[in-house]
Design a protein around this motif. Structure first.
Motif, PDB file in Angstrom:
ATOM      1  N   PRO A 419      74.172 -53.785 103.963  1.00  0.00           N
ATOM      2  CA  PRO A 419      74.339 -55.050 103.235  1.00  0.00           C
ATOM      3  C   PRO A 419      75.469 -55.878 103.828  1.00  0.00           C
ATOM      4  N   LYS A 420      75.276 -57.193 103.819  1.00  0.00           N
ATOM      5  CA  LYS A 420      76.318 -58.129 104.236  1.00  0.00           C
ATOM      6  C   LYS A 420      77.031 -58.728 103.025  1.00  0.00           C
ATOM      7  N   PHE A 421      76.355 -58.692 101.896  1.00  0.00           N
ATOM      8  CA  PHE A 421      76.979 -59.134 100.651  1.00  0.00           C
ATOM      9  C   PHE A 421      76.277 -58.404  99.505  1.00  0.00           C
ATOM     10  N   GLU A 508      78.987 -53.850  94.346  1.00  0.00           N
ATOM     11  CA  GLU A 508      80.326 -53.520  94.819  1.00  0.00           C
ATOM     12  C   GLU A 508      80.681 -52.066  94.545  1.00  0.00           C
ATOM     13  N   ALA A 509      80.127 -51.487  93.417  1.00  0.00           N
ATOM     14  CA  ALA A 509      80.420 -50.088  93.100  1.00  0.00           C
ATOM     15  C   ALA A 509      79.774 -49.133  94.092  1.00  0.00           C
ATOM     16  N   ASP A 510      78.798 -49.616  94.887  1.00  0.00           N
ATOM     17  CA  ASP A 510      78.125 -48.750  95.857  1.00  0.00           C
ATOM     18  C   ASP A 510      78.856 -48.702  97.185  1.00  0.00           C
ATOM     19  N   ARG A 511      79.913 -49.482  97.332  1.00  0.00           N
ATOM     20  CA  ARG A 511      80.642 -49.485  98.601  1.00  0.00           C
ATOM     21  C   ARG A 511      81.408 -48.174  98.744  1.00  0.00           C
ATOM     22  N   GLY A 512      81.281 -47.525  99.905  1.00  0.00           N
ATOM     23  CA  GLY A 512      81.945 -46.258 100.160  1.00  0.00           C
ATOM     24  C   GLY A 512      81.287 -45.526 101.306  1.00  0.00           C
ATOM     25  N   ASP A 513      81.540 -44.189 101.398  1.00  0.00           N
ATOM     26  CA  ASP A 513      81.012 -43.354 102.469  1.00  0.00           C
ATOM     27  C   ASP A 513      79.862 -42.514 101.936  1.00  0.00           C
ATOM     28  N   TYR A 514      78.802 -42.405 102.722  1.00  0.00           N
ATOM     29  CA  TYR A 514      77.635 -41.606 102.391  1.00  0.00           C
ATOM     30  C   TYR A 514      77.440 -40.539 103.469  1.00  0.00           C
ATOM     31  N   TYR A 515      77.022 -39.331 103.055  1.00  0.00           N
ATOM     32  CA  TYR A 515      76.669 -38.287 104.017  1.00  0.00           C
ATOM     33  C   TYR A 515      75.577 -37.404 103.408  1.00  0.00           C
ATOM     34  N   PHE A 543      80.017 -50.967 103.633  1.00  0.00           N
ATOM     35  CA  PHE A 543      81.132 -51.814 103.191  1.00  0.00           C
ATOM     36  C   PHE A 543      80.918 -53.245 103.704  1.00  0.00           C
ATOM     37  N   TRP A 544      81.322 -54.224 102.934  1.00  0.00           N
ATOM     38  CA  TRP A 544      81.319 -55.621 103.363  1.00  0.00           C
ATOM     39  C   TRP A 544      82.474 -56.338 102.682  1.00  0.00           C
ATOM     40  N   ALA A 545      82.968 -57.357 103.395  1.00  0.00           N
ATOM     41  CA  ALA A 545      84.119 -58.104 102.886  1.00  0.00           C
ATOM     42  C   ALA A 545      83.673 -59.025 101.761  1.00  0.00           C
ATOM     43  N   THR A 546      84.435 -59.071 100.691  1.00  0.00           N
ATOM     44  CA  THR A 546      84.124 -59.918  99.531  1.00  0.00           C
ATOM     45  C   THR A 546      85.323 -60.782  99.195  1.00  0.00           C
TER      46      THR A 546
END
Length: 880
Positions: A419-421, A508-515, A543-546
């Motif tokens: 995602p970009k936003f 925004e709550a989904d931003r983070g690291d996935y493995y 992650f994307w800048a907001t």
């Protein structure tokens, strides 16, 4: 004289029905065996005198009675019995105050005869019998009991499970018709224990300890010949070891038809020693290690000192823990005493020789690591064809470690869409690379994890999004369960070696690291799957800048000047930044002056318009002006609020509360940010009339049941108004306390249209409210009660008609309270009780006078003739 004659028949009748002394001895005859101990009881009942009674015993052989012994006279015994009584051969012993027993320790033929028991009289009158006799018959001893000499000479050694027999001979030549009872007993401790009896009535009677073995036929009692009684034990147990004897008793039926035991003899038959079978069970190999997919070979050896015919039974067990009990262990394979092996597809059991059993497990897996042990039992045949287990033992466990085949594979996690936003999709792929040994007995599953990013150094635990079990069933974590059910998150298996995770609308709550973690599973013998290896991928960052959302709301008053009754109009213009395709919802609020208490908790919510342009009236409750407010959308970011026919009560600060919404997943709207506009004030500049209100009562103190009048008076300061241009809403309240510390209670109300409403009351007094002049309102309380006391006040809401003909509501005004007290009329309350009391007292007084007059007139009148008496003479009998 007549009295004595009349009572004599009655006394004789009472004596006839009275019970006298009763002396009892057993019914005759008593049959006894020569040389045995004989006891003859005697007791007395229905006697007078002391509780302890004395007894005399005498003996006769058809002639005169000879005195034997007495309880109270030591010189009672005749010369021919003095020696036997003195030596204790004949004893008289007391069993209670009214009972004794004559004991002859060894009865002889000379003792055959008639025995008489006598009691000296202690009664007031002679009644009943004072002695009783019993006939004793002495017969010769004809009972013989013997056992086998061969058995009694030395102990016989037997192995556990063997059978044995014991014999006993018993007969009698008694002249009487007697029956024999034979009982076998065992002594392997301090006392003899009964085994089995053949009673004198011909019944077999086992002891409770041997009842189960008797019912199963393991312990029996047979009569081989007329005089031979055989005890058979078909399955010797350790408890059967000890000394055996045969106990024979002779029984005869007495005069009362009851059976009496007249003598008893026993003989020790044999001493039996039970040797327990010794067995040892051992697994030939020690702890061992086997590679996965190889075969496991174990041998269980049995050694025993048992000889003769026997069969062995063996069972192989498996346990994951060394401390597990036999009930917790798993049965692998077994062979019964008939050499029948249980069925198993991957395990075989072979009987190498009489004492060795070979276990072979093919294609072992890691799950077969654990402890193996075997249990063996020895069975011997019985006389009835059944088998008995004589010994059972379990070997020590052997540890077996199955080492797994090393699986070598790598995994790669990549992001095909990022995602970009906010609300853009995210798609991740977890792929298995260079997998080896991927035969049919191996499969792969995936687990997805998420780790949130934090700016601080706080430790964040990894959160499980979803995992697959061995049969590829998806188990969803708590965080993603609801979104997975709604289709916002999709877990799928793209190919044999590829798994994917897709987030339809990333927030925004989904931003983070996935493995991802790929697990390898191996198939067991029972077709179950066991995890053998886990490989974890390197994490992928989503992650994307907001930028922060911004929202600006500006309210504008379209008409700068207007008066009451005109239309109020304002617009709200909205501008936002960093919000993707926003929509707005608008709420109009009003902050009223402090004197207006319609909503004391905060601003009043008037009307709202949601993001889908649906209008809703919030706290606007004026039913006469339902259509008096309008909120509409002029442009995408501009909204207009109108309020028609404004009232004086509409004065206050008005604002626009705007919420920006952005499109979320699944066509849902997501709240982004809230904004508040500047206030727009409505202030009516007027020099209109000022209303005042007061309460008056000519008599604030009333008695119970009287009428209380209260007057609410409205006055005007300033300009005068015509009566037709003003109207009032009037409400009366009461606070039932001396101080104003309780909640007011509504009594009645009258609106400006003349409609009166009365509140519900829990007592009998009634109220009425009426307008007696354009500005005076009267409240009446009919039939006042105690509950009507307290502070009373009225509340008035004036309505004034403006020059344009619009009715304007003025602020509500309240009067100062006036206290109304309700007293009790003591004279009226006591009037009827006083009249009733005076009347009752008058009646009782008149009745008392009437009773006194009657008593003195008729009841107490007595004429006494006075007689003159000389001195020193006896007084007349009248004085008595």
């Amino acid at each position: 004289m007549g009295h004595r004659v009349g009572s004599a028949p009655l006394l004789l009748l009472l004596l006839a029905f009275c019970k006298g002394r009763i002396v009892r001895v057993p019914k005759s005859p008593l049959i006894r065996v020569e040389g045995t101990q004989t006891v003859i009881p005697c007791n007395v009942t229905e006697y007078d005198g002391p509780s302890e009674q004395n007894f005399d015993w005498e003996f006769s052989q058809g002639t005169d009675f000879v005195r034997i012994v007495s309880t109270w006279d030591s010189s009672f015994t005749s010369q021919q019995y003095q020696k036997r009584v003195g030596s204790g051969e004949i004893v008289l012993r007391r069993s209670s105050n009214n009972a004794v027993e004559l004991l002859i320790r060894s009865i002889q033929p000379v003792d055959q005869g008639e025995y008489k028991c006598s009691t000296p009289s202690t009664d007031a009158t002679v009644q009943g019998n004072y002695d009783a006799t019993v006939q004793v018959k002495v017969i010769a001893d004809g009972l013989t009991v013997s056992g086998s000499k061969a058995w009694s000479s030395k102990p016989r050694k037997l192995s556990e499970g063997d059978s044995f027999e014991l014999r006993c001979s018993a007969s009698t030549t008694s002249s009487e018709h007697t029956h024999l009872q034979v009982t076998w007993e065992l002594k392997n401790g301090p006392a003899w224990q009964e085994i089995l009896s053949l009673t004198h009535e011909g019944k077999f009677q086992p002891s409770p300890e041997y009842e189960e073995r008797y019912l199963s036929g393991d312990v029996r009692l047979d009569t081989v010949a007329n005089d031979i009684y055989r005890l058979s034990v078909s399955q010797a147990l350790p408890m059967d070891e000890g000394l055996y004897r045969c106990l024979v008793s002779e029984w005869v039926k007495g005069a009362d038809s009851s059976w009496q035991k007249i003598q008893e003899k026993n003989v020790e038959v044999a001493s039996v020693v039970i040797q327990q079978t010794v067995m040892d069970v051992l697994i030939a190999t020690s702890n061992m290690s086997v590679t996965e997919r190889d075969s496991l070979d174990l041998t269980c050896n049995i050694t025993t000192d048992r000889s003769g015919i026997f069969q062995a039974q063996l069972t192989w067990y498996f346990s994951e823990s060394y401390d597990d009990t036999l009930s917790d262990a798993q049965v692998l394979l077994s062979v019964d005493r008939d050499s029948v092996v249980s069925d198993s597809p991957l395990i075989s059991l072979s009987h190498v020789d009489r004492n060795s059993y070979h276990l072979l497990m093919r294609d072992v897996g890691v799950e077969d690591s654990g402890y193996y042990f075997c249990q063996a039992a020895v069975w011997v045949p019985q006389h009835n064809g059944s088998w008995h287990k004589v010994v059972e033992k379990t070997s020590l466990p052997v540890s077996v470690v199955v080492t797994a085949l090393e699986l070598d594979y790598q995994i790669i996690l990549s992001a095909s869409k990022t995602p970009k936003f906010s609300d853009d999709p995210t798609e991740l792929e977890c792929r298995i690379m260079n997998a080896q040994n991927t035969e049919a007995n191996l499969r792969f599953t995936v687990s997805w994890y998420f780790r949130m990013r934090l700016r601080s150094d706080a430790v964040v635990t990894d959160e499980l999004l979803a995992t697959m079990d061995a049969d590829w069933t998806l188990l969803v974590g708590d965080k993603s369960r609801e979104r997975t059910q709604n289709g916002e998150i999709i877990f799928s298996k793209q190919a044999v070696d590829t798994f994917s995770l897709r987030i339809q609308w990333t927030s925004e709550a989904d931003r983070g690291d996935y493995y991802c973690v790929i697990s390898a599973w191996s198939r067991h013998h029972n077709n179950s799957w066991v995890k053998s290896k886990d490989v974890t991928s390197t994490p992928v960052s989503v992650f994307w800048a907001t930028q922060d959302y911004t929202l600006t709301v500006e309210a504008v008053k379209l008409k700068p000047f207007f008066v009451a009754g005109h239309t109020f109009e304002m617009t709200c213009k909205v501008s936002s930044q960093n919000i993707k395709t926003p929509r707005y919802s608008v709420l109009i609020t009003a902050e009223k002056p402090l004197m207006d208490q319609s909503n004391p908790n905060g601003p009043t919510r008037i009307i709202s318009l949601n993001q889908d342009s649906v209008v809703r009236l919030e706290d606007w409750t004026d039913q006469t002006r339902v259509d008096g407010v309008v909120l509409e959308k002029v442009q995408e970011n501009e909204f207009r609020y109108r309020m028609y026919q404004t009232q004086m009560s509409d004065a206050g600060l008005y604002r626009c509360v705007v919420t920006a919404w952005s499109p979320g997943g699944g066509g849902m709207w997501r709240e982004a940010v809230n904004g508040l506009s500047n206030p727009i004030q409505i202030d009516f500049q007027t020099s209109g009339p000022v209303f005042n209100v007061s309460v008056h009562s000519d008599n604030p103190t009333v008695y119970q049941g009287e009428l209380a009048d209260l007057l609410c008076i409205v006055t005007i300061d300033g300009m005068a108004l015509e009566p037709d241009d003003m109207s009032f809403d009037v409400s009366w309240f009461a606070v039932h306390s001396f101080a104003l510390d309780r909640a007011p209670v509504l009594l009645a109300s009258l609106d400006r249209k003349g409609i009166v409403t009365q509140a519900r009351r829990n007592w009998s007094s009634d109220v009425s409210l009426e307008r007696i002049s354009p500005m005076e309102f009267q409240l009446r309380v009919h039939g006042s009660e105690d509950q009507d006391f307290g502070n009373h006040y009225c509340s008035v809401t004036p309505w004034v008609r403006s020059a344009t003909g619009v009715w304007q509501r003025e602020p509500e005004i309240k009067s100062k309270p006036i206290f109304i007290s309700v007293k009790m009329d003591v004279l009226n309350a006591l009037k009827y009780p006083l009249l009733i009391g005076i009347g009752l007292a008058t009646i009782i007084g008149l009745l008392s006078c009437l009773i006194g007059y009657c008593s003195s007139r008729w009841c107490c009148k007595k004429e006494v003739q006075e007689i003159r008496r000389e001195r020193r003479r006896l007084m007349s009998m009248e004085m008595d």
